[in-house]
Design an enzyme around this catalytic site. Structure first.
Site, PDB file in Angstrom:
ATOM      1  N   LEU A 198     -73.863  49.004  32.401  1.00 55.04           N
ATOM      2  CA  LEU A 198     -74.026  50.387  31.954  1.00 55.04           C
ATOM      3  C   LEU A 198     -73.503  50.493  30.529  1.00 55.04           C
ATOM      4  O   LEU A 198     -72.437  49.975  30.199  1.00 55.04           O
ATOM      5  CB  LEU A 198     -73.265  51.342  32.872  1.00 55.04           C
ATOM      6  CG  LEU A 198     -73.541  52.830  32.648  1.00 55.04           C
ATOM      7  CD1 LEU A 198     -74.991  53.161  32.996  1.00 55.04           C
ATOM      8  CD2 LEU A 198     -72.609  53.695  33.497  1.00 55.04           C
ATOM      9  N   GLN A 213     -55.280  35.590  36.646  1.00 54.65           N
ATOM     10  CA  GLN A 213     -56.361  35.322  35.691  1.00 54.65           C
ATOM     11  C   GLN A 213     -55.974  35.666  34.264  1.00 54.65           C
ATOM     12  O   GLN A 213     -56.812  35.608  33.360  1.00 54.65           O
ATOM     13  CB  GLN A 213     -57.631  36.074  36.098  1.00 54.65           C
ATOM     14  CG  GLN A 213     -57.574  37.588  35.971  1.00 54.65           C
ATOM     15  CD  GLN A 213     -58.767  38.256  36.622  1.00 54.65           C
ATOM     16  OE1 GLN A 213     -58.899  38.253  37.845  1.00 54.65           O
ATOM     17  NE2 GLN A 213     -59.649  38.826  35.814  1.00 54.65           N
ATOM     18  N   SER A 262     -66.485  49.302  29.185  1.00 55.68           N
ATOM     19  CA  SER A 262     -65.420  48.382  29.560  1.00 55.68           C
ATOM     20  C   SER A 262     -64.097  49.129  29.548  1.00 55.68           C
ATOM     21  O   SER A 262     -63.882  50.016  28.711  1.00 55.68           O
ATOM     22  CB  SER A 262     -65.352  47.209  28.569  1.00 55.68           C
ATOM     23  OG  SER A 262     -64.174  46.445  28.763  1.00 55.68           O
ATOM     24  N   HIS A 315     -68.202  51.119  36.574  1.00 62.04           N
ATOM     25  CA  HIS A 315     -67.725  50.739  37.903  1.00 62.04           C
ATOM     26  C   HIS A 315     -68.406  51.572  38.988  1.00 62.04           C
ATOM     27  O   HIS A 315     -68.727  51.059  40.065  1.00 62.04           O
ATOM     28  CB  HIS A 315     -66.211  50.944  38.009  1.00 62.04           C
ATOM     29  CG  HIS A 315     -65.400  50.044  37.151  1.00 62.04           C
ATOM     30  ND1 HIS A 315     -64.724  50.498  36.037  1.00 62.04           N
ATOM     31  CD2 HIS A 315     -65.141  48.708  37.232  1.00 62.04           C
ATOM     32  CE1 HIS A 315     -64.070  49.491  35.482  1.00 62.04           C
ATOM     33  NE2 HIS A 315     -64.319  48.395  36.179  1.00 62.04           N
ATOM     34  N   ARG A 326     -61.414  47.957  28.555  1.00 65.20           N
ATOM     35  CA  ARG A 326     -60.723  47.608  27.313  1.00 65.20           C
ATOM     36  C   ARG A 326     -61.242  48.403  26.116  1.00 65.20           C
ATOM     37  O   ARG A 326     -60.641  48.348  25.045  1.00 65.20           O
ATOM     38  CB  ARG A 326     -60.827  46.103  27.054  1.00 65.20           C
ATOM     39  CG  ARG A 326     -59.963  45.267  27.997  1.00 65.20           C
ATOM     40  CD  ARG A 326     -59.937  43.805  27.583  1.00 65.20           C
ATOM     41  NE  ARG A 326     -58.945  43.036  28.327  1.00 65.20           N
ATOM     42  CZ  ARG A 326     -59.196  42.306  29.407  1.00 65.20           C
ATOM     43  NH1 ARG A 326     -60.439  42.262  29.874  1.00 65.20           N
ATOM     44  NH2 ARG A 326     -58.240  41.630  30.002  1.00 65.20           N
TER      45      ARG A 326
END
Length: 292
Positions: A188, A68, A197, A44, A199
Site C-alpha cells: 500500500l 532480528q 512503513s 497493515h 519507519r
C-alpha cells in the site's frame, strides 16, 4: 481477556492463544494470522482485510522481535503504540491481538535457531538484506516459525513491501513442511507512491519529499528492464538517480528473479522479475520493491 471493553481481546500468553484458537476450531472456523511488529498503519490493515477474506477469524500478532535486530539497529526506538494498534485492529474487524512479552516468546534457556540458507546452499536470504542486515532473517525465521506453530493458522498474510522476507518465509514453510498457506499482499502506497512503513515516522518533512521520489525512479527502471535494456545499465542509472534525488546512501538497487532472487545470467530480464532497493536518508533506511 479484553484489557479495554471497547477494543478486541489482547492475549499475552501462548497458552491462552491456543485455547482461543482451539475454541474456534471446535466451531469449525478457519484461522488467519497477520504477523506484525506493531506501529500499525493502513498498509497493515490491508493485510488484516486479506486474511479476513481467506479465514473466519484473524489473529494479528504485535511483537517487536529482538532477534532480528543487530546491536546498532533501532530496536530501542522502534515505534510502539499498543493502544492505538488495538483500536485500529478493532475497527478493522480483527478477532484478537496477540501481544506477548519478550520473556513469553523467548523464555529463560531458549537456545534454538533457524538457519535459512548460506553461501554454499544459497536460498532467498542470501545477499541484499541478508548482506546488510545479517542478523535479520535468522531472527525472522525463528519468530515466524514460532508464530505459525503457536497459531497453527490456515493462512498467514505478509506484505509484499518486504519481498525478500516473504520469499524467505515461503521457503522456510515449504522446507519445514509447515501447512500454513503463506500469502503476499500488495504494497500500500501513499498518494505520492511512497510505500507505507512504520519507519516513515522517522522522516522529516524535507526527507519525506525526497523519499517520495524513490518509487518514481523504481518504476522508470522497471519499465526499462521490461523493455530488455541491459540490467547493469538500468541498475547503474537507478543508483545514480536515487543519490541525485537526495538520498544519502544506496545499499543496493537490483533486478532479480522474482521467486528466488537470483540474478539474471543473461543480463536482461527473461522471466518474472522484481526490482528491489534499500536507500538511506538521514537516520531512516527505506526498502521498496515492485514487479518488472
Amino acid at each position: 481477556m479484553p484489557e479495554n471493553p471497547e477494543t478486541l481481546p489482547i492475549i499475552r500468553t501462548v497458552s491462552e492463544l491456543r485455547a482461543v484458537v482451539r475454541g474456534w476450531r471446535l466451531q469449525g472456523l478457519s484461522v488467519g494470522l497477520v504477523p506484525t511488529m506493531g506501529a500499525l498503519h493502513a498498509g497493515h490493515l490491508t493485510l488484516v482485510e486479506e486474511a479476513k477474506r481467506r479465514a473466519d477469524r484473524v489473529v494479528t500478532s504485535v511483537f517487536v522481535n529482538p532477534t532480528q535486530f543487530a546491536a546498532h539497529e533501532d530496536l530501542g526506538t522502534y515505534p510502539r503504540q499498543e493502544a492505538q494498534d488495538a483500536a485500529l485492529l478493532t475497527a478493522a474487524g480483527g478477532a484478537v491481538m496477540f501481544a506477548p512479552t519478550v520473556a513469553e516468546m523467548y523464555p529463560a534457556g531458549f537456545v534454538t535457531s533457524v538457519a535459512v540458507g548460506d553461501a554454499a546452499r544459497g536460498g532467498p536470504s542470501q545477499g541484499l538484506e541478508g548482506e546488510f542486515r545479517p542478523a535479520m532473517f535468522g531472527g525472522v525465521a525463528v519468530v515466524v516459525s514460532k508464530l505459525l506453530n503457536q497459531v497453527q493458522a490456515d493462512v498467514a498474510v505478509f506484505g509484499e513491501k518486504d519481498w525478500q522476507q516473504l520469499m524467505v518465509v515461503r521457503r522456510m514453510a515449504a522446507d519445514l513442511d509447515i501447512p500454513t498457506e503463506i500469502v503476499g499482499s500488495p504494497t500500500l502506497r501513499d498518494d505520492h507512491g511512497l510505500a507505507l512503513s512504520s519507519r516513515n515516522a522517522y522522516l522529516s518533512e524535507a526527507e519525506l519529499a525526497v523519499a517520495r521520489k524513490l518509487n518514481v525512479i523504481l518504476r522508470q527502471a522497471a519499465d526499462q528492464a521490461a523493455a530488455k535494456r541491459p540490467l547493469a545499465a538500468v541498475e547503474r542509472d537507478a543508483y545514480g538517480a536515487i543519490l541525485k534525488a537526495g538520498f544519502d546512501r544506496v545499499d543496493y538497487v537490483v533486478i532479480r528473479h522474482a521467486d528466488d532472487l537470483t540474478p539474471f545470467a543473461e543480463g536482461v530480464v527473461t522471466g518474472p522479475a522484481r526490482i528491489l532497493v534499500a536507500a538511506a536518508i538521514g537516520r531512516t533506511r527505506l526498502i521498496d520493491n515492485m514487479a518488472v
